[in-house]
Each structure stands twice: as C-alpha cells, then as structure tokens.
Motif scaffolding. Structure first.
Motif, PDB file in Angstrom:
ATOM      1  N   GLU A 184      23.174 -65.033 -67.399  1.00 13.16           N
ATOM      2  CA  GLU A 184      23.208 -65.300 -68.833  1.00 13.16           C
ATOM      3  C   GLU A 184      23.473 -66.769 -69.179  1.00 13.16           C
ATOM      4  O   GLU A 184      22.765 -67.320 -70.018  1.00 13.16           O
ATOM      5  N   PRO A 185      24.470 -67.401 -68.550  1.00 16.62           N
ATOM      6  CA  PRO A 185      24.678 -68.816 -68.887  1.00 16.62           C
ATOM      7  C   PRO A 185      23.437 -69.658 -68.610  1.00 16.62           C
ATOM      8  O   PRO A 185      23.113 -70.555 -69.374  1.00 16.62           O
ATOM      9  N   PHE A 195      21.001 -69.059 -71.297  1.00 17.62           N
ATOM     10  CA  PHE A 195      21.454 -69.722 -72.512  1.00 17.62           C
ATOM     11  C   PHE A 195      21.131 -71.205 -72.453  1.00 17.62           C
ATOM     12  O   PHE A 195      20.594 -71.791 -73.395  1.00 17.62           O
ATOM     13  N   ALA A 196      21.444 -71.807 -71.324  1.00 13.67           N
ATOM     14  CA  ALA A 196      21.181 -73.243 -71.169  1.00 13.67           C
ATOM     15  C   ALA A 196      19.683 -73.530 -71.277  1.00 13.67           C
ATOM     16  O   ALA A 196      19.257 -74.515 -71.879  1.00 13.67           O
ATOM     17  N   PRO A 244      20.901 -61.862 -76.352  1.00 16.29           N
ATOM     18  CA  PRO A 244      21.249 -61.105 -77.558  1.00 16.29           C
ATOM     19  C   PRO A 244      21.015 -61.929 -78.828  1.00 16.29           C
ATOM     20  O   PRO A 244      21.041 -63.161 -78.793  1.00 16.29           O
ATOM     21  N   VAL A 259      23.021 -65.109 -80.277  1.00 10.45           N
ATOM     22  CA  VAL A 259      22.898 -66.532 -79.944  1.00 10.45           C
ATOM     23  C   VAL A 259      21.944 -67.242 -80.911  1.00 10.45           C
ATOM     24  O   VAL A 259      21.830 -68.459 -80.884  1.00 10.45           O
ATOM     25  N   PRO A 319      22.024 -68.023 -84.162  1.00  8.04           N
ATOM     26  CA  PRO A 319      22.513 -69.129 -84.997  1.00  8.04           C
ATOM     27  C   PRO A 319      22.660 -70.429 -84.218  1.00  8.04           C
ATOM     28  O   PRO A 319      22.253 -71.491 -84.685  1.00  8.04           O
ATOM     29  N   ALA A 320      23.207 -70.307 -83.018  1.00 12.17           N
ATOM     30  CA  ALA A 320      23.385 -71.509 -82.203  1.00 12.17           C
ATOM     31  C   ALA A 320      22.032 -72.095 -81.818  1.00 12.17           C
ATOM     32  O   ALA A 320      21.816 -73.307 -81.902  1.00 12.17           O
ATOM     33  N   ALA A 374      20.508 -73.804 -84.636  1.00 11.58           N
ATOM     34  CA  ALA A 374      21.153 -75.100 -84.830  1.00 11.58           C
ATOM     35  C   ALA A 374      20.592 -76.124 -83.848  1.00 11.58           C
ATOM     36  O   ALA A 374      20.284 -77.261 -84.216  1.00 11.58           O
ATOM     37  N   PHE A 375      20.406 -75.709 -82.611  1.00  7.52           N
ATOM     38  CA  PHE A 375      19.843 -76.615 -81.608  1.00  7.52           C
ATOM     39  C   PHE A 375      18.442 -77.044 -82.030  1.00  7.52           C
ATOM     40  O   PHE A 375      18.091 -78.225 -81.993  1.00  7.52           O
ATOM     41  N   GLY A 407      18.093 -79.749 -84.578  1.00  2.00           N
ATOM     42  CA  GLY A 407      18.516 -81.105 -84.264  1.00  2.00           C
ATOM     43  C   GLY A 407      20.012 -81.279 -84.131  1.00  2.00           C
ATOM     44  O   GLY A 407      20.504 -82.400 -84.078  1.00  2.00           O
ATOM     45  N   LEU A 408      20.747 -80.192 -84.082  1.00  2.00           N
ATOM     46  CA  LEU A 408      22.185 -80.331 -83.881  1.00  2.00           C
ATOM     47  C   LEU A 408      22.502 -80.108 -82.407  1.00  2.00           C
ATOM     48  O   LEU A 408      21.798 -79.378 -81.717  1.00  2.00           O
ATOM     49  N   GLY A 409      23.550 -80.721 -81.968  1.00  2.00           N
ATOM     50  CA  GLY A 409      23.997 -80.480 -80.594  1.00  2.00           C
ATOM     51  C   GLY A 409      23.108 -81.095 -79.537  1.00  2.00           C
ATOM     52  O   GLY A 409      23.149 -80.701 -78.384  1.00  2.00           O
ATOM     53  N   GLY A 410      22.293 -82.059 -79.936  1.00  2.00           N
ATOM     54  CA  GLY A 410      21.405 -82.706 -78.981  1.00  2.00           C
ATOM     55  C   GLY A 410      22.141 -83.460 -77.889  1.00  2.00           C
ATOM     56  O   GLY A 410      21.555 -83.843 -76.890  1.00  2.00           O
ATOM     57  N   GLY A 449      24.061 -82.329 -75.827  1.00  2.00           N
ATOM     58  CA  GLY A 449      24.274 -81.525 -74.623  1.00  2.00           C
ATOM     59  C   GLY A 449      23.111 -81.462 -73.657  1.00  2.00           C
ATOM     60  O   GLY A 449      23.213 -80.801 -72.630  1.00  2.00           O
TER      61      GLY A 449
END
Lengths: 207, 594
Positions: free
Chosen positions: B36-37, B40-41, B77, B80, B82-83, B86-87, B90-93, B95
């Motif tokens: 899962e991680p 997600f990544a 699921p 995820v 909303p996150a 957001a990505f 353009g948010l959280g770039g 990472g």
C-alpha cells in the motif's frame, strides 16, 4: 481564489498511530466525530479557511498516517510546513514517550527552524488517563511548543488548538510571507505580502 | 508471436518478482504486488507530475479524471482521493523526491523498474485512447525514476505486436457487426467532416467513437484482470482499432475528394513502413529541382517513431518558390550582391521602405511566390488541424515537425486547433525550424495549450533570407525563425541553430544535422542529442534510435548485458528477444516464425 485570504498556511499533523489525528481534523473541518474512523492511508488532506484576529488564513492541512508502514512516506510532507500539530493520547503513555522520536524526525526533515509547534493531548474525555496534564505542559515548555489538551469526541479544545497555532504563525511574519512569494508551487495566486502581521513575537500562548 | 511472448514474459517477470506461485498465469497488475505505501507513493508521484506538467486551469478535468481513475486502477481506497486531488492540484510537490526514492526502494521495482512504465502504459491505453498528455506523463515519471525512455518505446512496440495478432483472430461475427456499423458511420462522417472525405480503397475501419461500446465491454476485463495481458484480448481489438483511426488506412487513406477552399493538394505520404502507438508528421517548406524535388527527401534520415508521414501540399507553388530561391542564390544575384544583401538585412538599418534598388530586383523574383506560399501554408495548416481533430490518425499522440513554410503550416494548425474544442491530448511535441511566423509570445500562448510535450523553436539569427522575405509580407519585426520566443512555459524550448544553419536553404540541406541538434531521433545516430532541454525528456534523445538499426550480433551482445535484468523473461520464453532491448519488427517476426 478567495479575495480576502491573507495567506495560505501548510499545517502538518503527526503522532503515533491511533492517537486521534484524523479525528481531530475531522472535528475541526467538518465538526463530526466517527468512533470507527479507519486508519489513514498515506496522508489525508483538507482545506479550511479560518479567521484569526480579523485575518483570514487558508489552512492546507496534511494529516499523516501514524501507522508504521506509512512512516517512510512522512518525510515528504514536512517540507514547507509552517505549523505542525503533534498529537498524543492521554490514555496511552507510550504515545507520549514516543514524542521525542517525532520531534527528532521533525528536526531532520523540516526545512525551517522557526516552524510553530503545537502539542495536543487528545482523548481527555476518557476516564483512564495515563499522562498528567502537567507532564504534557512541562514537555511542551521544554521544547518551546504551544500546548493544549483536547477531545475530538467532545469537541473540547479542538478549535482552540488550530486557532492558537495559526495566530502564532501569523505573528511570525518571516515564517509565511517570504514563503508565499517564492514557492515553486503556488498555493494560491492571490497571495499578497502581509497586510496585518502585527507585532512580532507577541507570544501569548495557553501556558 | 514473439512480441506477444515478450509482453507476456514481462508481465510474468513482474509476477515472479512478487514471489507468487503460478508463473504460467501471465500479467499480474502492479497494484496487486506493490504494498500500500508503494502504491500510495506511486499515485502521489503521478499526481504531482500531472500538476507540474499540466498546471493550466483548463487541464484540471484531465488531471482529476486521470488521478481518480488511477486510484481505482491501483486499488487504493477512496479515502486517499482528497490527498491525491491535492497533489494533482499542485500541492505537496515538495515530496517528489521522497516518493520516487520510496518507490524505487520497493523490492519489486528494485528488481525491474520497467514494470512502472508498463503499468502506466496499460493504464493509459485501458480505454483504447492514447492521450498525448498521458504519454508525456509516462515520459516524466520514467525520468523521475531514472528509467531509460527507450523502454517505453520497446513496450509500446511489443504491446502493438500482441494487439496486431489478436486482431487477426477477430471472429467473423464480430467483424460482420463491425462492418455494418462502419457503413452507418461512414455516411455520417461525410456530413460531419464536410471538408473532405475518406476514401482510398482501403476498408474504412473503426473510429474512436465507434469503438467506444466495444471498449466499454472490454474495459472491465482490462481493469479487472491482468492488465497487460488483457489488452491483447477481445478488448484489445477495439483498443487497437480505436488507436489507429480508420483501421489501417489511417492517414495514407486520407485524400481530399474535392478542393477544399484554396487548397489544391493535400496528401499524406508514408515515410516509414512500421506502425507505432505514436506518429510523426513532417512538413516540408519548399521543393526545389533535383535532389530535393520530393516532399520526403529532407526527412530521409528521421526516425522519431517507426510510423512517420510526410505531408504533401501545394507542390506546384512550393516548386515555384524553390525555383525562385534557387535562382536567387545560384546565379541571378552574384556573390557580391548576396553579401551586400546579407549585410543590409542583418544590420537592420534599412527599413522596408528604403531598400536599395539593387536589392529590389531580388525582391521581384522572390516576393510573389513567397507571398502565395505564405498564404497557402496558413490554409493548409487550418485544414491539417481539422484532420487531426477528427482523429483521422487514430487516438494516439502526434508529433509535428516542419521547417520554413512547413513550420508555418504547423503554427497555423496549432492556432486553428486552439480555437476548437477537444483539442487537448492530440499533439505531443512540435518542432518548428526557421518558422516564418510571429515571434511575439502573446501569439504563442494560445497554441501552447494544444501541445502536451514540448514546443521547439529552432531559429537562426543569421538567416538573412528569412529576414528579407519577411520584410514586406508583414510588418512584424519579431520572426520566430530568427530569434527565441520568450514564452514562459515549461513547453517552450528555444534552440539557437546558428552554428548549424548558415542560411535559410540549409534547413533543407542540413536537415539530418539539424534533427540531431534538436534531439529528434535519426536513423544512423545512436548517441545523444546534445541540445535536449527539459529534464523530463532528456533521456528520450539519448534513447532508442539504435534499437531499430542494431545488427543481430550487436543486439545479442547487448542482450547478454541486459540478461541479468531480464532473467526470468528469458527463462520463460528463451526464444524471444529480451524485452528490455527489443528488436526491429523484422527481427521479431523472424524469430516468431522460427
């Protein structure tokens, strides 16, 4: 987007698994509580605009997963955060003891050293308290953090925790105005310098 | 057959990578292997890249659609979303690096990072539509993960091979049903296009729209079961037909039935034999007698994709222009006058109104054919735009390359497309060389949104001929072919070709060198293109050109090198060439037969 929003702030919520990070956020953004909330996967994201001292601030809140298996992902969110909320469970001492690890991680990955930190002791509605309020207070003072005890279930202190944090960030103009101008990825195109700001370092906390 | 094996073996390789039993079952979705991680990544990386590549407001529906589909594809699921949104906004770039590192450390990817490319390709093709933006995204992700880009080309090719085979097995009933629909569609299309119609003897096949129901039926198969392998099934037929436009006929089948507006000639000539999931269309700027008497001549060495076309347009006028250019430079004007002309034009002292009389005789020769072609190139460009918009080429990315007036055709094509709807995701890259068009960024802004990948403007400051012929044609001082276009966009790449191009005629004569300089793949070249610009595409230039031309022996050597990477693949089907390297189509076919 919003014309009158002073700035957009990146807030991060961290802490051990099951301390109620997502519940705190849900209470704050949607004013709801779900005792059966599933574990967060990777990270959750919510936006909320709040008004502090007449200044509107848009909060981009990243709610990280506490589970060990997602721990490797966490470093990617620290960058550029202006405020961090560190959560522990007052009924579980182990979550309090682990705070040191979280602070270490914060130090390692955080890109700025003046990031505003808020310590939240969650679940005070529960009977079986294991960590005394004074202990939390002492720990927060030692690491120059803001401190509050809260309960996502009863809504106690939740709003206050976020407001305090934002207030402190806004009182530290260096923290957010430079950020808003030269960030690679703009949070909002309408960000203009700082209008309010106010006296620097007017540090009034809940202490 | 070999290609299909290759694809399957790749799939089984990722399968064995997961350490699961039952190696016979081909193709297990990456989502079932990655933890899962990791997933997600992976999704986060795609989200962030989407935001970086297509930040425009009008692209937001594409970004959202893509990321939502992708979350489902990866079996993540909904929590995820909303996150991820957001990505993708353009948010959280910040990472990106962490996500990429994390993904690379995953045991499955560590062994064979190409599975990511394969997975993304399967995802992008799942509904029979290869969006240019998806391809640009794949290129970007592979760059972030340090995967050589030729892997993508190889994967595309092997996927194509396996689709082709499936197509031949299409059942008779399905074919009958399809043909019936086609007839109806054909009638409709006559009305729709209006400009020109499709003919040319070949059976007119499925268009993208027609394939949709077939695809819908097949989509579940594709998504539900093993992605890569499933593409080569019933769904694959539809996918294939949709991808390639009017089945098989494609662009060569396109002929103008009657004169369209002012256009007298407009036809696509194939430059290469092959088929590919992305195509390149080259547009010649003028014709001259002798060696460069044909439209295809300048592009003989180009090999950007194994399916390339050349646009033949208005040869009569382009030949007249070529003759004028020829007269101008070989005889009519002596060397001295040429130098004087060059000096005059380049110094920029003399304005259009005060040209010396000696130079005006030159003007007499060139101005008329130039003016005619200038006008016609704009018309041709607009016509090309409508052909691309109606997806005659199929639903796959197109790269446009042109020099001189050919670049002008492209410019007007893009401009016309920008005014229509549904123009997004068709054009991948464009290369304009010595373009006689406005160089003012404000004119380029609208056309930038049509292009998913890069807009390369190759210019030459010392191109006096372009400066001269452009002087009266229009009053603009900014000419794109003479200077960089200062457009602030990640797509815009300006390349100073002054060291390669000495005069306007060099665009035709030195095309081979120019293509290399610009980073377009050519037949001989194996090495890297030196001018490559945005990091996302850098590896592309260094990549792949060699794979087509490699000799058998050479390839075997390379295979040995790659063998360590592709162990399980060769173990699975020892006869097929390593998927990591791939081979030419001929080789593949030959090996399949043996």
């Amino acid at each position: 987007m919003d014309e009158d929003v002073l700035t957009t702030l990146k807030i991060l919520i961290i802490g051990e698994s099951g301390v109620g990070k997502s519940s705190l956020l849900l209470r704050f953004t949607d004013d709801t509580f779900d005792p059966e909330l599933a574990a967060t996967i990777g990270v959750d994201f919510k936006v909320k605009t709040i008004s502090v001292d007449g200044n509107k601030a848009k909060l981009a809140i990243w709610d990280t997963a506490g589970q060990e298996r997602f721990r490797t992902l966490t470093p990617s969110y620290y960058r550029g955060a202006q405020g961090v909320i560190l959560v522990y469970d007052v009924t579980r001492r182990d979550t309090f003891v682990k705070l040191d690890n979280w602070l270490n991680e914060l130090e390692t990955y955080c890109t700025r050293n003046d990031i505003v930190k808020m310590l939240v002791g969650n679940k005070i509605d529960k009977e079986n308290r294991d960590v005394d309020r004074n202990e939390g207070l002492k720990f927060a003072r030692k690491h120059s953090m803001l401190f509050i005890e809260a309960s996502a279930k009863t809504c106690d202190g939740v709003q206050c925790a976020f407001e305090e944090l934002v207030e402190k960030i806004i009182q530290t103009p260096g923290l957010w105005e430079s950020e808003s101008q030269n960030r690679g990825v703009k949070l909002s195109s309408k960000e203009e310098g700082y209008g309010g700001g106010g006296a620097c370092g007017g540090y009034c906390s809940m202490l | 057959m070999a290609a299909e094996e290759k694809w399957k073996s790749l799939a089984s390789k990722q399968h064995s990578g997961a350490g699961e039993a039952g190696g016979k079952e081909p193709g297990v979705l990456l989502s079932q292997q990655l933890a899962e991680p990791g997933r997600f990544a992976y999704a986060a990386l795609c989200g962030i890249s989407l935001a970086w590549l297509f930040p425009e407001e009008e692209q937001s529906s594409f970004r959202m659609g893509f990321i939502e589909g992708f979350v489902k594809w990866l079996d993540l699921p909904d929590a995820v979303l909303p996150a991820m949104t957001a990505f993708a906004n353009g948010l959280g770039g910040e990472g990106t690096e962490t996500f990429a590192q994390l993904l690379l450390q995953d045991p499955i990817l560590k062994e064979n990072p190409v599975v990511i490319t394969q997975d993304l390709l399967s995802f992008s093709l799942r509904d029979g539509h290869y969006d240019a933006r998806a391809r640009v995204l794949i290129c970007h992700i592979t760059w972030l993960l340090r995967i050589p880009l030729e892997e993508l080309e190889v994967l595309e090719e092997s996927l194509l091979e396996s689709l082709k085979e499936q197509k031949e097995e299409e059942s008779e009933t399905a074919e009958a049903a399809r043909k019936k629909k086609e007839r109806r569609k054909k009638l409709k299309r006559y009305l729709l296009i209006g400009l020109a119609t499709v003919g040319g003897g070949t059976v007119i096949g499925l268009t993208g729209g027609l394939a949709a129901p077939l695809v819908a039926a097949g989509a579940a198969t594709v998504i539900g079961s093993a992605g890569a392998a499933a593409l080569g099934s019933t769904a694959g037929i539809a996918v294939m037909a949709s991808l390639f436009g009017a089945a098989g006929a494609g662009l060569t089948g396109y002929k103008m039935k009657k004169r369209v507006g002012a256009i007298e000639e407009f036809e696509f000539l194939p430059l290469t034999e092959g088929k590919q999931l992305h195509i390149t269309i080259a547009i010649t700027g003028w014709l001259c007698p002798g060696k460069y008497g044909s439209f295809t001549a300048p592009w003989s060495s180009m090999l950007q994709s194994s399916e390339q076309y050349c646009l033949a347009w208005e040869s009569k006028y382009l030949m007249e222009l070529g003759n004028a250019l020829d007269t101008l430079l070989n005889g009519f004007v002596n060397m001295m006058a040429q130098e004087a002309l060059k000096f005059t034009v380049l110094s920029g002292i003399v304005t259009a109104l005060t040209w010396p009389t000696s130079l005006l005789t030159v003007a007499n020769v060139i101005d008329n054919p130039w003016g005619v072609c200038l006008h016609r190139s704009a018309e041709v460009g607009k016509h090309l735009a409508h052909i691309l918009l109606s997806r005659q080429q199929g639903k796959r990315p197109v790269t446009l390359i042109g020099f001189s007036l050919g670049a002008r055709v492209i410019y007007f094509c893009l401009q016309e497309m920008a005014q229509e709807k549904d123009f997004q995701g068709i054009i991948e890259d464009v290369v304009l060389l010595g373009a006689p068009v406005e160089g003012d960024p404000k004119y380029w802004k609208p056309i930038a949104k049509v292009v998913s990948g890069r807009i390369i403007n190759g210019y030459c400051r010392g191109d006096w001929l372009l400066g001269f012929v452009y002087r009266t044609s229009s009053a603009q001082i900014n000419v794109a072919g003479l200077q960089p276009v200062d457009l602030e966009d990640r797509r815009m790449v300006n390349m100073d070709l002054s060291s390669v191009v000495n005069g306007h005629l060099d665009y035709m004569k030195q095309m081979d060198t120019i293509l290399k300089a610009v980073g377009i793949k050519t037949k001989e070249e194996k090495g890297s293109g030196s001018f490559s610009s945005p990091p996302a595409r850098q590896s592309q230039q260094a990549a792949g050109s060699g794979t087509q031309k490699e000799e058998g022996t050479e390839q075997e050597e390379d295979e040995d090198v790659a063998a360590s990477d592709a162990l399980s693949a060769s173990a699975h089907c020892p006869d097929s060439p390593s998927p990591v390297l791939g081979g030419t189509k001929e080789q593949t076919a030959g090996e399949g037969a043996s």
